[in-house]
Design a protein around this motif. Structure first.
Motif, PDB file in Angstrom:
ATOM      1  N   UNK A  52      11.899  -7.237  -2.182  1.00  0.00           N
ATOM      2  CA  UNK A  52      11.031  -8.126  -1.406  1.00  0.00           C
ATOM      3  C   UNK A  52       9.773  -7.394  -0.937  1.00  0.00           C
ATOM      4  N   UNK A  53       9.944  -6.144  -0.506  1.00  0.00           N
ATOM      5  CA  UNK A  53       8.803  -5.361  -0.035  1.00  0.00           C
ATOM      6  C   UNK A  53       7.856  -5.041  -1.188  1.00  0.00           C
ATOM      7  N   UNK A  54       8.406  -4.688  -2.333  1.00  0.00           N
ATOM      8  CA  UNK A  54       7.579  -4.413  -3.511  1.00  0.00           C
ATOM      9  C   UNK A  54       6.815  -5.674  -3.932  1.00  0.00           C
ATOM     10  N   UNK A  55       7.497  -6.808  -3.898  1.00  0.00           N
ATOM     11  CA  UNK A  55       6.870  -8.085  -4.251  1.00  0.00           C
ATOM     12  C   UNK A  55       5.703  -8.367  -3.307  1.00  0.00           C
ATOM     13  N   UNK A  56       5.917  -8.145  -2.025  1.00  0.00           N
ATOM     14  CA  UNK A  56       4.841  -8.318  -1.043  1.00  0.00           C
ATOM     15  C   UNK A  56       3.673  -7.386  -1.345  1.00  0.00           C
ATOM     16  N   UNK A  57       3.972  -6.142  -1.635  1.00  0.00           N
ATOM     17  CA  UNK A  57       2.949  -5.141  -1.943  1.00  0.00           C
ATOM     18  C   UNK A  57       2.031  -5.615  -3.066  1.00  0.00           C
ATOM     19  N   UNK A  58       2.636  -6.101  -4.149  1.00  0.00           N
ATOM     20  CA  UNK A  58       1.850  -6.499  -5.317  1.00  0.00           C
ATOM     21  C   UNK A  58       1.161  -7.850  -5.131  1.00  0.00           C
ATOM     22  N   UNK A  59       1.840  -8.781  -4.477  1.00  0.00           N
ATOM     23  CA  UNK A  59       1.253 -10.112  -4.289  1.00  0.00           C
ATOM     24  C   UNK A  59       0.081 -10.081  -3.319  1.00  0.00           C
ATOM     25  N   UNK A  60       0.114  -9.168  -2.355  1.00  0.00           N
ATOM     26  CA  UNK A  60      -0.888  -9.166  -1.296  1.00  0.00           C
ATOM     27  C   UNK A  60      -1.831  -7.964  -1.372  1.00  0.00           C
ATOM     28  N   UNK A  61      -1.645  -7.111  -2.386  1.00  0.00           N
ATOM     29  CA  UNK A  61      -2.451  -5.890  -2.501  1.00  0.00           C
ATOM     30  C   UNK A  61      -2.395  -5.106  -1.183  1.00  0.00           C
ATOM     31  N   UNK A  62      -1.160  -4.924  -0.687  1.00  0.00           N
ATOM     32  CA  UNK A  62      -0.951  -4.283   0.604  1.00  0.00           C
ATOM     33  C   UNK A  62       0.051  -3.140   0.426  1.00  0.00           C
ATOM     34  N   UNK A  63      -0.435  -1.920   0.476  1.00  0.00           N
ATOM     35  CA  UNK A  63       0.436  -0.764   0.291  1.00  0.00           C
ATOM     36  C   UNK A  63       1.508  -0.715   1.377  1.00  0.00           C
ATOM     37  N   UNK A  64       2.732  -0.433   0.970  1.00  0.00           N
ATOM     38  CA  UNK A  64       3.838  -0.328   1.917  1.00  0.00           C
ATOM     39  C   UNK A  64       3.715   0.972   2.707  1.00  0.00           C
ATOM     40  N   UNK A  65       3.895   0.898   4.024  1.00  0.00           N
ATOM     41  CA  UNK A  65       3.668   2.058   4.893  1.00  0.00           C
ATOM     42  C   UNK A  65       4.943   2.787   5.265  1.00  0.00           C
ATOM     43  N   UNK A  66       5.555   3.488   4.311  1.00  0.00           N
ATOM     44  CA  UNK A  66       6.824   4.172   4.566  1.00  0.00           C
ATOM     45  C   UNK A  66       6.691   5.234   5.660  1.00  0.00           C
ATOM     46  N   UNK A  67       7.697   5.296   6.538  1.00  0.00           N
ATOM     47  CA  UNK A  67       7.758   6.301   7.601  1.00  0.00           C
ATOM     48  C   UNK A  67       9.129   6.967   7.571  1.00  0.00           C
ATOM     49  N   UNK A  68       9.153   8.290   7.325  1.00  0.00           N
ATOM     50  CA  UNK A  68      10.405   9.041   7.344  1.00  0.00           C
ATOM     51  C   UNK A  68      10.662   9.567   8.750  1.00  0.00           C
TER      52      UNK A  68
END
Length: 357
Positions: free
Chosen positions: A203-219
């Motif tokens: 779902x997050x990957x789909x959002x990333x590509x559909x919205x041109x919005x890089x996912x902001x991972x935090x470790x």
């Protein structure tokens, strides 16, 4: 499509698979996401007004897949799976509104203060998982730092590590935090338990590509000498000499507060979620208590730690959420339309997020 309405669920999503692990088909999913964006006239996230963030806390296999190390079942016994079914559907239905998704990832190695190998009893045996180590236990020598492990922890002598361990459990007690719990080995970097739940990653990957919005991972959580339930602050920051061993994640705090609306979900409600919100609220109250009103807690997308016949943190989690609500944060359900949430009735401000058709 009216921009205040929700989107349909994409056909690739299978609710029954949320509790399973699989390989996300990135290339095909990328094409599907871009086609989906064109079909529903979903605009790039950079144009959003208001800007909305979803903070997804520790939605990893180790906490969310049955039979993994620390599955968060809640009182229902299937809590995290049910939470993630609703969360995935929420992301897809509101794809055109969510500007950014920031997943936090609990990230560990074996030799950390909350894992069995860190401690030994008088016989040299490690504590079993779910052992609680109190200040009295350390003072009475019931549990001591494993001297062999202590030699691997940088430039500190084993005696200094033992002194630090006493300081650590004492600080937890002074600050009113949960006592030190020895957890099963979990969320180990490089292991399958560390990975995001497949359905949520999808779902997050789909959002990333559909919205041109890089996912902001935090470790978070990789320091050997402190727990790190909160995504914003380790449990203990200073050693017994007053020297800093870790620091608050001030960059993430600033990033979160830049959004017009912040939604929070994840696992576990009683630990990493509650501690993160608590640190967020403390910072908000120092800046401007009114900022709490832009925080929305997806209460049906988080569950507390419950180990039947051992420990149940449900009441503590509910009490924490009640306190957050009293401070101005909103407790909401993912199944309710965003434009019906408190403070967002009418949702006229969402009109720039999709052209509709």
């Amino acid at each position: 499509m009216n921009p205040t309405h929700t989107l349909p669920i994409p056909p690739h999503f299978e609710r029954v698979k949320v509790g399973q692990v699989w390989r996300v088909p990135y290339q095909q999913l990328a094409q599907d996401a871009q086609t989906w964006a064109k079909t529903h006239q979903i605009q790039p996230a950079i144009a959003d007004s208001p800007k909305i963030c979803l903070l997804a806390i520790d939605i990893q296999n180790t906490f969310c897949i049955p039979d993994f190390e620390l599955f968060v079942g809640g009182r229902s016994g299937n809590g995290a799976v049910e939470d993630n079914q609703r969360l995935c559907e929420f992301i897809y239905r509101n794809l055109h509104r969510i500007t950014a998704i920031i997943p936090t990832m609990d990230t560990h190695t074996t030799g950390q203060i909350f894992h069995p190998i860190f401690w030994v009893d008088r016989n040299g045996d490690n504590p079993p998982p779910l052992t609680q180590i109190s200040l009295k236990d350390v003072e009475n020598g019931i549990w001591n730092v494993n001297p062999t492990l202590a030699q691997t922890l940088g430039d500190r002598h084993p005696e200094q590590i033992q002194q630090y361990a006493h300081h650590y459990v004492k600080q937890l007690e002074i600050e009113g935090k949960y006592p030190l719990i020895i957890w099963p080995y979990h969320s180990l970097l490089g292991g399958i338990g560390h990975a995001l739940v497949s359905a949520v990653e999808e779902a997050i990957f789909f959002h990333n590509l559909a919205r041109h919005a890089a996912t902001g991972f935090e470790l978070k959580g990789n320091h050997p000498l402190t727990e790190n339930y909160s995504a914003l602050r380790p449990e203990v920051l200073l050693d017994q000499t007053g020297t800093a061993i870790a620091h608050p994640n001030s960059l993430l705090m600033e990033k979160l507060l830049e959004f017009d609306l912040l939604m929070i979900a994840g696992q576990a409600k009683s630990h990493c979620v509650a501690w993160t919100i608590d640190d967020l609220l403390r910072d908000i109250q120092e800046r401007d208590p009114k900022l709490a009103q832009k925080v929305y807690l997806l209460e049906d997308c988080t569950s507390p730690v419950v180990v039947p016949n051992v420990v149940d943190f449900t009441d503590a989690a509910d009490a924490a959420f009640a306190r957050f609500s009293e401070a101005g944060m909103h407790l909401v359900q993912s199944t309710d339309a965003i434009d019906h949430w408190p403070g967002l009735e009418g949702a006229g401000s969402f009109s720039n997020q999709s052209r509709g058709k």
